[in-house]
Design a protein around this motif. Structure first.
Motif, PDB file in Angstrom:
ATOM      1  N   TYR A   1      -2.524 -16.267  11.068  1.00  0.00           N
ATOM      2  CA  TYR A   1      -2.225 -14.913  11.547  1.00  0.00           C
ATOM      3  C   TYR A   1      -1.190 -14.242  10.623  1.00  0.00           C
ATOM      4  N   THR A   2      -0.193 -15.017  10.229  1.00  0.00           N
ATOM      5  CA  THR A   2       0.870 -14.467   9.376  1.00  0.00           C
ATOM      6  C   THR A   2       0.316 -14.067   8.010  1.00  0.00           C
ATOM      7  N   ILE A   3      -0.551 -14.902   7.449  1.00  0.00           N
ATOM      8  CA  ILE A   3      -1.159 -14.577   6.156  1.00  0.00           C
ATOM      9  C   ILE A   3      -1.991 -13.306   6.264  1.00  0.00           C
ATOM     10  N   ALA A   4      -2.775 -13.215   7.339  1.00  0.00           N
ATOM     11  CA  ALA A   4      -3.600 -12.009   7.529  1.00  0.00           C
ATOM     12  C   ALA A   4      -2.723 -10.771   7.705  1.00  0.00           C
ATOM     13  N   GLN A   5      -1.645 -10.886   8.480  1.00  0.00           N
ATOM     14  CA  GLN A   5      -0.730  -9.758   8.682  1.00  0.00           C
ATOM     15  C   GLN A   5      -0.070  -9.367   7.358  1.00  0.00           C
ATOM     16  N   ASN A   6       0.264 -10.393   6.542  1.00  0.00           N
ATOM     17  CA  ASN A   6       0.909 -10.109   5.257  1.00  0.00           C
ATOM     18  C   ASN A   6      -0.032  -9.327   4.343  1.00  0.00           C
ATOM     19  N   ARG A   7      -1.305  -9.658   4.364  1.00  0.00           N
ATOM     20  CA  ARG A   7      -2.279  -8.934   3.545  1.00  0.00           C
ATOM     21  C   ARG A   7      -2.352  -7.476   3.989  1.00  0.00           C
ATOM     22  N   LYS A   8      -2.386  -7.243   5.276  1.00  0.00           N
ATOM     23  CA  LYS A   8      -2.438  -5.870   5.786  1.00  0.00           C
ATOM     24  C   LYS A   8      -1.182  -5.104   5.411  1.00  0.00           C
ATOM     25  N   LEU A   9      -0.023  -5.769   5.483  1.00  0.00           N
ATOM     26  CA  LEU A   9       1.235  -5.108   5.130  1.00  0.00           C
ATOM     27  C   LEU A   9       1.255  -4.726   3.656  1.00  0.00           C
ATOM     28  N   LYS A  10       0.727  -5.590   2.805  1.00  0.00           N
ATOM     29  CA  LYS A  10       0.699  -5.281   1.385  1.00  0.00           C
ATOM     30  C   LYS A  10      -0.201  -4.087   1.117  1.00  0.00           C
ATOM     31  N   LEU A  11      -1.350  -4.009   1.803  1.00  0.00           N
ATOM     32  CA  LEU A  11      -2.236  -2.861   1.628  1.00  0.00           C
ATOM     33  C   LEU A  11      -1.551  -1.569   2.094  1.00  0.00           C
ATOM     34  N   LEU A  12      -0.870  -1.635   3.215  1.00  0.00           N
ATOM     35  CA  LEU A  12      -0.177  -0.446   3.725  1.00  0.00           C
ATOM     36  C   LEU A  12       0.946  -0.040   2.782  1.00  0.00           C
ATOM     37  N   GLU A  13       1.622  -1.042   2.221  1.00  0.00           N
ATOM     38  CA  GLU A  13       2.709  -0.735   1.289  1.00  0.00           C
ATOM     39  C   GLU A  13       2.175  -0.055   0.028  1.00  0.00           C
ATOM     40  N   GLU A  14       1.033  -0.527  -0.470  1.00  0.00           N
ATOM     41  CA  GLU A  14       0.435   0.086  -1.658  1.00  0.00           C
ATOM     42  C   GLU A  14       0.031   1.525  -1.374  1.00  0.00           C
ATOM     43  N   ARG A  15      -0.570   1.778  -0.216  1.00  0.00           N
ATOM     44  CA  ARG A  15      -0.987   3.148   0.129  1.00  0.00           C
ATOM     45  C   ARG A  15       0.217   4.066   0.295  1.00  0.00           C
ATOM     46  N   LEU A  16       1.277   3.527   0.874  1.00  0.00           N
ATOM     47  CA  LEU A  16       2.477   4.334   1.066  1.00  0.00           C
ATOM     48  C   LEU A  16       3.081   4.721  -0.281  1.00  0.00           C
ATOM     49  N   ASN A  17       3.101   3.807  -1.212  1.00  0.00           N
ATOM     50  CA  ASN A  17       3.639   4.093  -2.545  1.00  0.00           C
ATOM     51  C   ASN A  17       2.812   5.142  -3.258  1.00  0.00           C
ATOM     52  N   GLU A  18       1.507   5.061  -3.099  1.00  0.00           N
ATOM     53  CA  GLU A  18       0.630   6.053  -3.744  1.00  0.00           C
ATOM     54  C   GLU A  18       0.825   7.439  -3.155  1.00  0.00           C
ATOM     55  N   LEU A  19       1.018   7.487  -1.816  1.00  0.00           N
ATOM     56  CA  LEU A  19       1.238   8.799  -1.185  1.00  0.00           C
ATOM     57  C   LEU A  19       2.576   9.404  -1.620  1.00  0.00           C
ATOM     58  N   GLU A  20       3.581   8.615  -1.737  1.00  0.00           N
ATOM     59  CA  GLU A  20       4.887   9.108  -2.173  1.00  0.00           C
ATOM     60  C   GLU A  20       4.850   9.532  -3.639  1.00  0.00           C
ATOM     61  N   GLY A  21       3.969   9.019  -4.445  1.00  0.00           N
ATOM     62  CA  GLY A  21       3.856   9.366  -5.837  1.00  0.00           C
ATOM     63  C   GLY A  21       2.926  10.539  -6.085  1.00  0.00           C
ATOM     64  N   GLY A  22       2.352  11.096  -5.063  1.00  0.00           N
ATOM     65  CA  GLY A  22       1.416  12.230  -5.186  1.00  0.00           C
ATOM     66  C   GLY A  22       0.045  11.859  -5.635  1.00  0.00           C
ATOM     67  N   ASN A  23      -0.228  10.579  -5.623  1.00  0.00           N
ATOM     68  CA  ASN A  23      -1.557  10.099  -6.004  1.00  0.00           C
ATOM     69  C   ASN A  23      -2.405   9.860  -4.770  1.00  0.00           C
ATOM     70  N   GLU A  24      -3.681  10.049  -4.982  1.00  0.00           N
ATOM     71  CA  GLU A  24      -4.609   9.731  -3.902  1.00  0.00           C
ATOM     72  C   GLU A  24      -4.669   8.225  -3.718  1.00  0.00           C
ATOM     73  N   PRO A  25      -4.589   7.791  -2.502  1.00  0.00           N
ATOM     74  CA  PRO A  25      -4.670   6.334  -2.289  1.00  0.00           C
ATOM     75  C   PRO A  25      -6.022   5.805  -2.702  1.00  0.00           C
TER      76      PRO A  25
END
Length: 319
Positions: free
Chosen positions: A293-317
């Protein structure tokens, strides 16, 4: 011997003459006395019989070699061939039998019996064994075994098998089992230390060097380690074919049952006790599931973190 005495002896011998004595008399001889019956050799019931108060005391009958003795024996009795004692016979001294003694009825002994030794107890044996084939030792009271009553230092009770190998030994209150021995019970086996003194309610487990390996006291077992024999272990959780329960289903199960899947409820554990081996295996299974469960949650968190960084940079996710 004169002719009259010779004739008297002859008539007595052939049974044609009898005599009685009115007072107490003795017949004495320095050469011995021979009393002969059936001197004509014709057989029959001719024998030698002894009476007192018109009661037969003894009957020696050569035809069937039966010797009936009913009187009280006041001196030593020696039997070298076959002697049969029927009805009641009493021996107030001792019997010396230079052969076998066989009792086919009940033998009642009101004194000590010694075999190979002068008896000091009811039954006293010296360098002899007691053997019972398909029988029992029974007692209406306690059975007590007292080894080393002479204080010679051999206070040992030894238990041996059919080839005389020692299986177990009891010495100084210590029971030692040899070979691959076991203590088995078809019912309840109770060990009750400190029954009369609660301060001694301890069961100790020691090794061959008399070192303490474990201690059981007041229901608490103290030991260095415990090893359980099990047939499987939850590494199957990390198999690709293992189905992990979705978290929403897990949450619903917990909400309904108030415990994790496969884990017994509090009521079951309290009523039936805890299977330590089973509980430890299931706990490892739950830890491994939690890791997934923790590994799966970590994967989801990494995806959300990547999308958040792209949105803050003005790039399309990235899609």
């Amino acid at each position: 011997m004169n002719k009259t005495l010779s004739k008297l002896v002859y008539l007595l011998g052939i049974g044609l003459l009898s005599f009685s004595l009115k007072a107490q008399h003795e017949i004495k001889t320095v050469r011995g006395i021979d009393i002969k019956a059936d001197t004509d050799g014709k057989g029959g019931l001719e024998g030698i019989r002894f009476f007192a108060e018109n009661k037969q005391l003894a009957d020696f009958n050569p035809k069937n070699t039966i010797f009936k003795v009913k009187n009280f024996f006041l001196k030593e009795v020696i039997t070298q061939d076959k002697s049969y004692f029927k009805d009641e016979s009493y021996f107030f001294k001792k019997i010396s039998a230079y052969g076998d003694i066989k009792v086919t009825g009940k033998g009642i002994f009101n004194s000590e019996i010694g075999i190979g030794i002068e008896p000091q107890e009811g039954l006293h044996l010296s360098n002899r064994n007691i053997r019972v084939d398909e029988g029992q030792y029974q007692s209406w009271g306690p059975i007590e075994l007292h080894p080393d009553t002479d204080n010679s230092g051999d206070d040992t009770i030894s238990f041996r098998n059919s080839i005389n190998e020692e299986m177990a030994k009891l010495q100084d209150g210590v029971l030692t089992l040899n070979f691959n021995s076991a203590i088995e019970s078809k019912g309840i086996l109770s060990i009750c230390p400190g029954k009369e003194n609660s301060q001694n309610d301890i069961v100790l487990f020691k090794n061959g060097d008399n070192e303490e390996m474990a201690k059981l006291q007041d229901g608490t077992l103290t030991l260095d380690q415990i090893r359980l024999n099990i047939t499987t272990f939850p590494d199957y959780v990390f198999n690709s074919k293992y189905t992990l329960m979705p978290l929403n289903e897990l949450a619903s199960f917990i909400e309904k049952h108030k415990h994790l899947p496969k884990i017994p409820s509090e009521k079951e554990v309290v009523e039936q006790g805890m299977d330590v081996g089973f509980i430890n295996k299931i706990l490892v299974e739950k830890v491994e599931e939690l890791t997934l469960y923790t590994i799966a949650q970590n994967r989801k968190l990494k995806l959300l973190e990547e999308r958040l960084n792209e949105l803050e940079g003005g790039n399309e996710p990235k899609k």
